[in-house]
Design a protein around this motif. Structure first.
Motif, PDB file in Angstrom:
ATOM      1  N   TYR A   1     -15.685   4.667  -2.654  1.00 39.89           N
ATOM      2  CA  TYR A   1     -14.984   5.892  -3.013  1.00 39.89           C
ATOM      3  C   TYR A   1     -15.951   7.070  -2.927  1.00 39.89           C
ATOM      4  CZ  TYR A   1     -10.903   3.314  -4.618  1.00 39.89           C
ATOM      5  OH  TYR A   1      -9.788   2.512  -4.671  1.00 39.89           O
TER       6      TYR A   1
ATOM      7  N   SER B   1      -5.061  -5.223   6.757  1.00 38.31           N
ATOM      8  CA  SER B   1      -5.589  -5.350   5.408  1.00 38.31           C
ATOM      9  C   SER B   1      -4.491  -5.848   4.484  1.00 38.31           C
ATOM     10  CB  SER B   1      -6.117  -3.993   4.938  1.00 38.31           C
ATOM     11  OG  SER B   1      -6.543  -4.058   3.594  1.00 38.31           O
TER      12      SER B   1
ATOM     13  N   ASN C   1      -8.765  -7.057  -2.130  1.00 39.09           N
ATOM     14  CA  ASN C   1      -8.301  -6.703  -0.789  1.00 39.09           C
ATOM     15  C   ASN C   1      -9.119  -7.441   0.270  1.00 39.09           C
ATOM     16  OD1 ASN C   1      -6.921  -4.746   1.192  1.00 39.09           O
ATOM     17  ND2 ASN C   1      -9.095  -4.433   1.618  1.00 39.09           N
TER      18      ASN C   1
ATOM     19  N   PRO D   1     -12.178   2.971  -9.514  1.00 41.57           N
ATOM     20  CA  PRO D   1     -11.785   1.853  -8.650  1.00 41.57           C
ATOM     21  C   PRO D   1     -10.913   0.857  -9.399  1.00 41.57           C
ATOM     22  CG  PRO D   1     -14.149   2.279  -8.521  1.00 41.57           C
ATOM     23  CD  PRO D   1     -13.631   3.076  -9.677  1.00 41.57           C
TER      24      PRO D   1
ATOM     25  N   GLY E   1      -3.104  -6.004   0.958  1.00 41.25           N
ATOM     26  CA  GLY E   1      -3.212  -5.400  -0.357  1.00 41.25           C
ATOM     27  C   GLY E   1      -2.954  -6.429  -1.441  1.00 41.25           C
TER      28      GLY E   1
ATOM     29  N   HIS F   1     -15.953  -4.294   0.713  1.00 43.25           N
ATOM     30  CA  HIS F   1     -16.080  -3.594  -0.552  1.00 43.25           C
ATOM     31  C   HIS F   1     -15.480  -2.198  -0.433  1.00 43.25           C
ATOM     32  CE1 HIS F   1     -19.792  -6.348  -1.373  1.00 43.25           C
ATOM     33  NE2 HIS F   1     -18.646  -6.972  -1.541  1.00 43.25           N
ATOM     34  N   ASP F   2     -15.006  -1.665  -1.533  1.00 41.47           N
ATOM     35  CA  ASP F   2     -14.433  -0.322  -1.561  1.00 41.47           C
ATOM     36  C   ASP F   2     -15.542   0.709  -1.774  1.00 41.47           C
ATOM     37  OD1 ASP F   2     -11.846  -1.197  -1.226  1.00 41.47           O
ATOM     38  OD2 ASP F   2     -11.393  -1.258  -3.363  1.00 41.47           O
TER      39      ASP F   2
ATOM     40  N   HIS G   1      -7.221  -2.641  -5.503  1.00 46.40           N
ATOM     41  CA  HIS G   1      -7.586  -1.926  -4.274  1.00 46.40           C
ATOM     42  C   HIS G   1      -6.770  -0.661  -4.037  1.00 46.40           C
ATOM     43  CE1 HIS G   1      -9.174  -1.364  -0.242  1.00 46.40           C
ATOM     44  NE2 HIS G   1      -7.976  -1.404   0.271  1.00 46.40           N
ATOM     45  N   ARG G   2      -5.654  -0.512  -4.709  1.00 46.43           N
ATOM     46  CA  ARG G   2      -4.808   0.658  -4.469  1.00 46.43           C
ATOM     47  C   ARG G   2      -5.129   1.741  -5.498  1.00 46.43           C
ATOM     48  NH1 ARG G   2      -1.429  -3.682  -4.022  1.00 46.43           N
ATOM     49  NH2 ARG G   2      -0.497  -3.366  -6.070  1.00 46.43           N
TER      50      ARG G   2
ATOM     51  N   SER H   1     -13.023  -5.835  -4.655  1.00 51.32           N
ATOM     52  CA  SER H   1     -11.598  -5.913  -4.977  1.00 51.32           C
ATOM     53  C   SER H   1     -11.024  -7.180  -4.361  1.00 51.32           C
ATOM     54  CB  SER H   1     -10.843  -4.684  -4.449  1.00 51.32           C
ATOM     55  OG  SER H   1     -10.616  -4.793  -3.048  1.00 51.32           O
TER      56      SER H   1
ATOM     57  N   GLN I   1       0.810  -1.213   0.000  1.00 52.34           N
ATOM     58  CA  GLN I   1       0.000   0.000   0.000  1.00 52.34           C
ATOM     59  C   GLN I   1       0.843   1.263   0.000  1.00 52.34           C
ATOM     60  OE1 GLN I   1      -0.447  -2.698   1.862  1.00 52.34           O
ATOM     61  NE2 GLN I   1      -2.592  -3.040   2.427  1.00 52.34           N
TER      62      GLN I   1
ATOM     63  N   ARG J   1     -11.395   7.251   0.299  1.00 51.75           N
ATOM     64  CA  ARG J   1     -12.047   5.946   0.381  1.00 51.75           C
ATOM     65  C   ARG J   1     -12.410   5.720   1.838  1.00 51.75           C
ATOM     66  NH1 ARG J   1      -8.313   1.503  -1.835  1.00 51.75           N
ATOM     67  NH2 ARG J   1      -7.257   1.841   0.137  1.00 51.75           N
TER      68      ARG J   1
END
Length: 506
Positions: free
Chosen positions: A481, A407, A268, A492, A409, A478-479, A496-497, A266, A55, A245
Motif C-alpha cells: 500500500y 487474482s 489473495n 491492510p 480474492g 504480498h500487498d 486483500h480488499r 493476505s 473484488q 496498492r
C-alpha cells in the motif's frame, strides 16, 4: 530464468503511462474532505447480486451496506445485523439495527432483508446463488428480527453475508422498473454514489443518515479505476489520488518517492484456472504436469522480487484452514516428470490452449513467465488479454477460454472458496468438474459447528484439492500500500480488499 524475468519486469516498469483524470477530479486534487483511491479494477456491474467477482465490492460497498462486516483480520463482526445466533443447525436468527434508511428514504427492516435474500438467490445472472443455496426460506418475525431457514447446514453463512450475498438494495428501487441497478446504486451504505464512469471514476458523497457516522470519515470518496500499476503509483506521487496498492515488485520504486509504504500478506493469490471439463484438462495427469512444469521460486524472485509466498494449497500458513502437513511436493518443479505425465496422458508431443489474462502490466510478467516454463515441457499457452472487469463473465459465464490467469480474492469463510471454486455448481468452476470426495467433505464441513473439528475436515478437503489439482495456486503476492501523508485510517486487510470505513484525510 530469474535474471531473464527480472529484466523483463524492469522493461515493463520503465515507462510511465499518463494519468487519466477528469476536469472535475483535477480541480478537486487535494480538496479537503475528499479521499481519492486508485483501484486496479472497475466493477463488472453495479448490481451487487450480479457482480461477477468479489473484488467488485471495493467499489460497491461504500454505497451498499451488508448484513455482516469483516474486521481487518477477517473475522465476522456486526453490520446491518447487530447480532446473530444459530437457534439450531438449520436456523440462523438475525437481529437488525433500528433507524436505518436506504439512500432513497426507504426504511431498512426485516421485510427488506427477505426481499433482498430472495432476490439474490433467484435473479437471472446471480453471482451469489451458491453462497445462498442453503437458504430455503426467510421468515420475518418482526420488523427487527429475521430468521433464515436452511435446507442443509451451512456454518459459513454469517461470513457469506459480509460479501455481495449480504448486500442490501432498497426494496423500492427493486420494485421500480425504471431503476436500472447497473446505472445507479441505491443502497444503505456510508456513502451515496453520485457518479459512475465505467473504467474511469466512481464518486460518492457522505450519506448524513448513515447509522455509523464515524465510518463516513471523509466528506467525499472517489475511486479512480486505473489498471496500470505505474500509472497508479504516479497518481499518488503527483497528488491526483491519495492512496493505492501496487505489485510487490514496485516496492523499491514506491519507497523512492518518499510516500508512506506498507507491506502485508493476505489470502489473495494469483491462480491458474483450468476448465477441467475440456478434454485437454480432464486427465488429472495433465493438471499435475502443469503443476510440475511451473518454477514458482523463479517466479517469486523474478516477478515479485521475493515479496510473495509459495503454497500448494489455496490457504496460507497461519490461516486456520491451512493444512500444515501437506508440504509442497505436489508443486515441486520437475520438468522431466511433467513431460512424463503428459506422455502417459496421451500427449507425448505436448498440447496447446488459450489463457485469458487481465490487460495491463500487472499480470503480463507472470503470464509470460508461466508461458515460457510451460513451453519447456511442450505446452503451448496462448495469452489473450481482456479488460479486467470482463474476466469473470468471459471465463465463468461464457466459458470462452480454456484457462485464465488472474487474482483470486479471498472469501470470508473457507467453505465459500470451496463452494465457488471446486463444487460442481460453483460459479468460479467453469465446466463444473468436481469429485465425489470433495463434495462430501464440503457438506461435512458445512454441518460441523465446532471450529476445531471443522478445521480437521477442511484439511482433508484441501488435501483432495491438491491431489486432484482442482486448483493451481501459482503464488501469493504480498500487498504493498502506498499513501500520501494526509491519509488516516487506511489499513491492510487479510481479505486483500481495501475498505474505506473510517478513512479520513487531513
Amino acid at each position: 530464468m530469474v535474471a531473464a524475468l527480472a529484466g523483463l519486469l524492469a522493461l515493463l516498469l520503465a515507462g510511465c503511462a499518463p494519468i487519466p483524470q477528469s476536469a472535475d477530479s483535477a480541480a478537486a486534487a487535494g480538496e479537503p474532505g475528499t479521499f481519492r483511491y486508485a483501484y486496479e479494477l472497475s466493477p463488472s456491474r453495479l448490481d451487487p447480486h450480479r457482480a461477477s467477482i468479489s473484488q467488485d465490492g471495493v467499489t460497491l460497498f461504500p454505497a451498499y451496506d451488508r448484513l455482516v462486516h469483516l474486521s481487518p483480520e477477517g473475522e465476522p463482526v456486526p453490520g446491518l445485523a447487530a447480532a446473530w445466533e444459530w437457534e439450531d443447525a438449520l436456523t440462523l436468527r438475525l437481529e437488525l439495527r433500528e433507524g436505518v434508511t436506504f439512500h432513497d428514504g426507504t426504511p431498512f427492516d426485516a421485510a427488506a432483508v427477505r426481499t433482498n435474500i430472495e432476490r439474490a438467490r433467484t435473479v437471472e445472472g446471480s453471482a451469489v446463488r451458491t453462497e445462498l443455496d442453503p437458504v430455503q426460506s426467510v421468515e420475518v418475525r418482526d420488523p427487527r428480527t429475521v430468521a433464515l431457514h436452511l435446507s442443509y447446514p451451512a456454518t459459513s453463512l454469517p461470513a457469506a453475508l459480509s460479501d455481495r450475498a449480504g448486500a442490501m438494495i432498497s426494496p423500492a428501487a427493486l420494485a421500480d422498473p425504471a431503476v436500472d441497478l447497473d446505472q445507479v446504486a441505491v443502497g444503505a451504505g456510508p456513502y451515496r454514489m453520485v457518479e459512475h464512469r465505467r473504467d474511469e471514476l466512481t464518486r460518492f458523497e457522505r450519506f448524513p443518515q448513515y447509522w455509523d457516522p464515524p465510518a463516513a470519515a471523509a466528506q467525499r470518496l472517489e475511486i479512480h479505476h486505473i489498471a496500470e500499476s505505474t500509472t497508479r503509483l504516479n497518481a499518488v506521487r503527483t497528488g491526483v489520488v491519495d492512496a493505492t496498492r501496487v505489485p510487490p515488485a514496485m516496492l523499491a520504486q514506491a519507497e523512492a518517492t518518499g510516500l508512506r509504504t506498507e507491506v502485508a500478506g493476505s489470502l489473495n493469490f494469483s491462480y491458474f484456472v483450468l476448465n477441467r471439463s475440456r478434454p485437454i484438462f480432464a486427465d488429472v495427469r495433465v493438471r499435475r504436469a502443469i503443476n510440475h512444469a511451473l518454477d514458482r521460486e523463479a517466479i517469486r524472485q523474478g516477478v515479485y522480487l521475493g515479496h510473495a509466498t509459495i503454497e500448494a494449497q489455496p490457504f496460507v500458513e497461519g490461516y486456520w484452514a491451512h493444512h500444515p502437513g501437506l508440504g509442497d511436493e505436489a508443486i515441486r518443479h520437475d520438468p522431466q516428470l511433467a513431460r512424463q505425465l503428459l506422455a502417459e496422458a496421451g500427449h507425448p508431443g505436448g498440447l496447446a490452449f488459450r489463457a485469458v489474462i487481465p490487460t495491463g502490466p500487472d499480470f503480463l510478467p507472470l503470464a509470460e513467465a508461466m508461458q515460457n516454463q510451460l513451453a519447456a515441457v511442450g505446452i503451448d499457452m496462448e495469452i489473450v488479454p481482456a479488460e479486467p472487469d470482463t474476466m469473470g463473465d468471459l471465463m465463468f459465464v461464457q466459458e470462452r477460454y480454456d484457462a485464465m490467469i488472474a487474482s483470486w480474492g479471498p472469501r470470508a469463510d473457507p467453505s465459500m472458496t470451496v463452494a465457488t471454486r471446486y463444487t460442481a455448481d460453483g460459479f468460479g468452476n467453469p465446466g463444473g468438474h468436481s469429485t465425489p470426495r470433495l463434495e462430501e467433505l464440503h457438506r461435512q464441513a458445512l454441518r460441523t459447528l465446532d471450529q476445531q473439528q471443522r478445521a480437521v475436515v477442511l484439511h482433508e478437503l484441501v488435501a483432495e484439492v491438491v491431489d486432484q489439482v482442482l486448483e493451481i495456486p501459482v503464488i501469493f503476492p504480498h500487498d504493498v500500500y502506498v499513501t500520501s501523508p494526509r491519509v488516516q485510517g487506511l489499513e491492510p486487510r487479510l481479505m486483500h480488499r481495501p475498505e474505506f470505513r473510517g478513512v479520513a484525510v487531513s
